[in-house]
Design a protein around this motif. Structure first.
Motif, short mmCIF file in Angstrom:
data_model
loop_
_atom_site.label_atom_id
_atom_site.label_comp_id
_atom_site.label_asym_id
_atom_site.label_seq_id
_atom_site.Cartn_x
_atom_site.Cartn_y
_atom_site.Cartn_z
N PRO A 287 0.80 -1.23 0.00
CA PRO A 287 0.00 0.00 0.00
C PRO A 287 0.83 1.28 0.00
N ARG A 288 2.11 1.19 0.36
CA ARG A 288 2.90 2.41 0.53
C ARG A 288 3.01 3.22 -0.76
N PHE A 289 3.08 2.55 -1.90
CA PHE A 289 3.19 3.29 -3.16
C PHE A 289 1.99 4.21 -3.37
N PHE A 290 0.79 3.66 -3.13
CA PHE A 290 -0.42 4.45 -3.35
C PHE A 290 -0.55 5.56 -2.32
N LYS A 291 -0.11 5.31 -1.10
CA LYS A 291 -0.18 6.33 -0.05
C LYS A 291 0.76 7.50 -0.35
N MET A 292 1.86 7.22 -1.03
CA MET A 292 2.80 8.30 -1.35
C MET A 292 2.32 9.16 -2.52
N LYS A 293 1.35 8.64 -3.27
CA LYS A 293 0.90 9.34 -4.47
C LYS A 293 0.42 10.76 -4.21
N PRO A 294 -0.44 11.01 -3.18
CA PRO A 294 -0.85 12.40 -2.94
C PRO A 294 0.32 13.32 -2.63
N THR A 295 1.31 12.81 -1.91
CA THR A 295 2.49 13.63 -1.60
C THR A 295 3.16 14.09 -2.88
N LEU A 296 3.36 13.16 -3.81
CA LEU A 296 4.02 13.50 -5.06
C LEU A 296 3.18 14.44 -5.91
N ILE A 297 1.86 14.23 -5.91
CA ILE A 297 0.98 15.11 -6.68
C ILE A 297 1.08 16.54 -6.16
N TYR A 298 0.98 16.71 -4.85
CA TYR A 298 0.99 18.06 -4.29
C TYR A 298 2.36 18.72 -4.44
N LEU A 299 3.43 17.95 -4.31
CA LEU A 299 4.76 18.53 -4.51
C LEU A 299 4.97 18.88 -5.99
N LEU A 300 4.43 18.06 -6.89
CA LEU A 300 4.52 18.36 -8.32
C LEU A 300 3.80 19.66 -8.64
N PHE A 301 2.56 19.79 -8.14
CA PHE A 301 1.79 21.01 -8.39
C PHE A 301 2.49 22.22 -7.79
N ALA A 302 2.98 22.08 -6.56
CA ALA A 302 3.68 23.19 -5.91
C ALA A 302 4.92 23.58 -6.71
N GLY A 303 5.67 22.58 -7.19
CA GLY A 303 6.87 22.87 -7.96
C GLY A 303 6.57 23.56 -9.28
N LEU A 304 5.55 23.08 -9.98
CA LEU A 304 5.19 23.68 -11.27
C LEU A 304 4.70 25.12 -11.10
N LEU A 305 3.84 25.32 -10.10
CA LEU A 305 3.32 26.67 -9.87
C LEU A 305 4.42 27.61 -9.40
N GLY A 306 5.32 27.09 -8.54
CA GLY A 306 6.44 27.90 -8.08
C GLY A 306 7.38 28.26 -9.21
N PHE A 307 7.63 27.31 -10.10
CA PHE A 307 8.49 27.58 -11.26
C PHE A 307 7.87 28.64 -12.16
N GLY A 308 6.55 28.55 -12.33
CA GLY A 308 5.87 29.56 -13.13
C GLY A 308 6.01 30.95 -12.52
N LEU A 309 5.91 31.05 -11.20
CA LEU A 309 6.07 32.34 -10.54
C LEU A 309 7.47 32.89 -10.74
N LEU A 310 8.48 32.02 -10.67
CA LEU A 310 9.86 32.47 -10.88
C LEU A 310 10.04 33.03 -12.29
N ARG A 311 9.28 32.52 -13.23
CA ARG A 311 9.35 33.01 -14.61
C ARG A 311 8.40 34.18 -14.85
N GLY A 312 7.73 34.61 -13.78
CA GLY A 312 6.79 35.72 -13.92
C GLY A 312 5.50 35.34 -14.59
N LYS A 313 5.15 34.05 -14.56
CA LYS A 313 3.94 33.57 -15.22
C LYS A 313 3.11 32.75 -14.24
N PRO A 314 2.06 33.33 -13.66
CA PRO A 314 1.20 32.55 -12.76
C PRO A 314 0.36 31.55 -13.56
N TRP A 315 0.92 30.34 -13.76
CA TRP A 315 0.27 29.36 -14.61
C TRP A 315 -1.11 28.96 -14.11
#
Length: 203
Positions: free
Chosen positions: A94-122
């Motif tokens: 079960p651990r793989f599936f339990k880690m999935k939300p963590t990766l999703i939220y970190l992915l979204f945070a990373g993408l949105l943060g990268f967009g901000l650094l480029r001056g583009k609120p994606w």
């Protein structure tokens, strides 16, 4: 261009939240009744995951057929669910599936943060049709959402590592949606402050 009719709210809600409720029901159905297949015993969590993954795929396919599109976040979520849900089923872990939300939220945070650094609120590209707002408002909302996604990732890691499967399933099914709805409800003053209508009044 083929314009598709908007999906009825009740149907959209069923497609969005139905698979999660199916996972919740399947987990409690099989929680105390493991199933043995090919000499391997599968507990309620893995069995619920095995049911959830195809149900989610069908729901997303139906949503795409009805609307003609899926949001980038929905596509990313679907891919990670299939990958990590598949790993949990394949390895009976079960651990793989339990880690999935963590990766999703970190992915979204990373993408949105990268967009901000480029001056583009994606985030604006994804949600502008749903929430009309001035560019300054989108920058503020994106910063807040990045911090919130990091918080959710930490909360998910804490709960699945320190508590039982039952606690995590309840958190996943009810806690995370309530937190997300609460976050956006709390942004009402921001939406009002930077709405196009408010800008016209100030002019």
């Amino acid at each position: 261009m083929d314009e598709r009719k908007p999906v009825a709210p009740a149907l959209k809600a069923a497609l969005d939240f139905g698979p999660l409720l199916v996972f919740f029901a399947a987990f409690f159905l099989f929680k105390d009744h493991p199933v043995t297949l090919w000499g391997e015993s599968y507990g309620g969590f893995v069995l619920a995951t095995a049911i959830f993954v195809p149900v989610l795929v069908v729901a997303m396919a139906a949503l795409w057929a009805l609307t003609g599109r899926l949001a980038p976040m929905q596509i990313a979520t679907l891919v990670l669910v299939v990958v990590f849900g598949g790993l949990s089923i394949w390895f009976n872990d079960p651990r793989f599936f339990k880690m999935k939300p963590t990766l999703i939220y970190l992915l979204f945070a990373g993408l949105l943060g990268f967009g901000l650094l480029r001056g583009k609120p994606w985030l604006q590209l994804v949600m502008d049709g749903a929430i009309p707002m001035a560019p300054e408002g989108w920058v503020i909302l994106t910063k807040r959402l990045v911090a919130f996604f990091v918080f959710l990732a930490i909360a998910n890691e804490t709960i699945w590592r320190l508590f039982s499967d039952t606690v995590w399933v309840n958190f996943k099914t009810f806690g995370l949606p309530v937190l997300l709805m609460g976050f956006f409800a709390a942004q009402a003053p921001l939406f009002s402050r930077f709405s196009p209508e408010e800008g016209k009044k100030e002019d």
